[in-house]
Design an enzyme around this catalytic site. Structure first.
Site, PDB file in Angstrom:
ATOM      1  N   ARG A 122       0.810  -1.226   0.000  1.00  0.00           N
ATOM      2  CA  ARG A 122       0.000   0.000   0.000  1.00  0.00           C
ATOM      3  C   ARG A 122       0.835   1.263   0.000  1.00  0.00           C
ATOM      4  O   ARG A 122       0.369   2.315  -0.453  1.00  0.00           O
ATOM      5  CB  ARG A 122      -0.982  -0.037   1.186  1.00  0.00           C
ATOM      6  CG  ARG A 122      -2.165  -0.953   0.931  1.00  0.00           C
ATOM      7  CD  ARG A 122      -2.999  -1.149   2.169  1.00  0.00           C
ATOM      8  NE  ARG A 122      -2.483  -2.221   3.009  1.00  0.00           N
ATOM      9  CZ  ARG A 122      -2.743  -2.357   4.298  1.00  0.00           C
ATOM     10  NH1 ARG A 122      -3.531  -1.495   4.898  1.00  0.00           N
ATOM     11  NH2 ARG A 122      -2.246  -3.365   4.976  1.00  0.00           N
ATOM     12  N   GLU A 182       2.063  -6.738  12.914  1.00  0.00           N
ATOM     13  CA  GLU A 182       0.936  -6.848  13.851  1.00  0.00           C
ATOM     14  C   GLU A 182       0.297  -8.229  13.686  1.00  0.00           C
ATOM     15  O   GLU A 182      -0.133  -8.840  14.648  1.00  0.00           O
ATOM     16  CB  GLU A 182      -0.089  -5.733  13.567  1.00  0.00           C
ATOM     17  CG  GLU A 182      -1.247  -5.696  14.558  1.00  0.00           C
ATOM     18  CD  GLU A 182      -2.351  -4.730  14.160  1.00  0.00           C
ATOM     19  OE1 GLU A 182      -2.305  -4.168  13.049  1.00  0.00           O
ATOM     20  OE2 GLU A 182      -3.275  -4.567  14.969  1.00  0.00           O
TER      21      GLU A 182
END
Ligand SMILES: O=P(O)(O)OC[C@H]1O[C@H](OP(=O)(O)OP(=O)(O)O)[C@H](O)[C@@H]1O
Ligand SMILES: Nc1ncnc2[nH]cnc12
Length: 183
Positions: free
Chosen positions: A71, A108
């Site tokens: 992204r 994460e």
């Protein structure tokens, strides 16, 4: 008591981003609140205002923009064009033909490895690193290492969204981190 970091950008830009980000609970794994930027990208005027707002901060201060796959690429390419500089691609493992430098790190959700062709960075080049989300900071820290090992000077890391609860900034100690919207 520690003070939460403030946005490094004008409040109008922060508000614009907030209005266009969607929150999706339990994606891509249970317990993760996913911040989806696709509505922002799909809105032409909003996307354009974002790119111009980012460029206004760095015009004349950077020689290259390093985008972090995937992204980060979406932001890095138009920003580099707007600034009139080149784009450096920091890629996921195995996608760049060698020679590459690489760093492994934790996400994460999951683990990852980022790679960079050192010959895409010139000695002393002032590099802005950009990504969509600063979460645990592993990706940003890996990118800093890769750019510096290749001879570049990291001017700042620009993050569209920062998830402050995950303390990503602590992994980037000593580097300037400019986030548009901090949760
Ligand atoms: O601060 P961190 O904990 O390292 O996490 C942040 C990174 O996680 C996401 O990448 P991911 O590889 O999940 O997805 P993408 O390929 O869609 O960019 C995001 O785009 C950041 O690059
Ligand atoms: N919570 C999250 N939302 C969107 N992208 C992410 N990348 C890492 N954590 C994320």
């Amino acid at each position: 008591m520690t003070t939460a970091p403030a946005s490094a950008f004008p409040v109008e830009l922060t508000d614009l981003v907030r209005e266009h980000v969607r929150e999706i609970p339990d994606f891509p794994a249970p317990g993760v609140l996913f911040r989806d930027i696709t509505p922002l990208l799909a809105d032409g005027p909003a996307f354009g205002a974002l790119v111009r707002g980012l460029a206004d901060k760095y015009r004349g201060h950077v020689d290259a923009v390093a985008g972090l796959e995937s992204r980060g690429f979406i932001l890095a390419a138009p920003l580099a064009l707007e600034l009139g500089v080149g784009m450096i691609t920091v890629r996921k493992a195995g996608r760049l033909p060698g020679p590459v430098v690489g760093v492994d790190y934790a996400l994460e959700y999951g683990t990852a490895r980022m790679e960079l062709r050192p010959d895409t960075v010139t000695e002393g080049q002032r590099v802005l690193i950009i990504d969509d989300v600063l979460a645990t900071g592993g990706t940003g820290a890996a990118a800093v290492q890769l750019v510096e090992r290749s001879g570049g000077e990291v001017v700042a890391l620009a993050m569209l969204l920062e998830l402050a609860a995950l303390s990503g900034r602590t992994k980037l100690d000593g580097h300037r981190v400019d986030s548009v919207l901090i949760y």
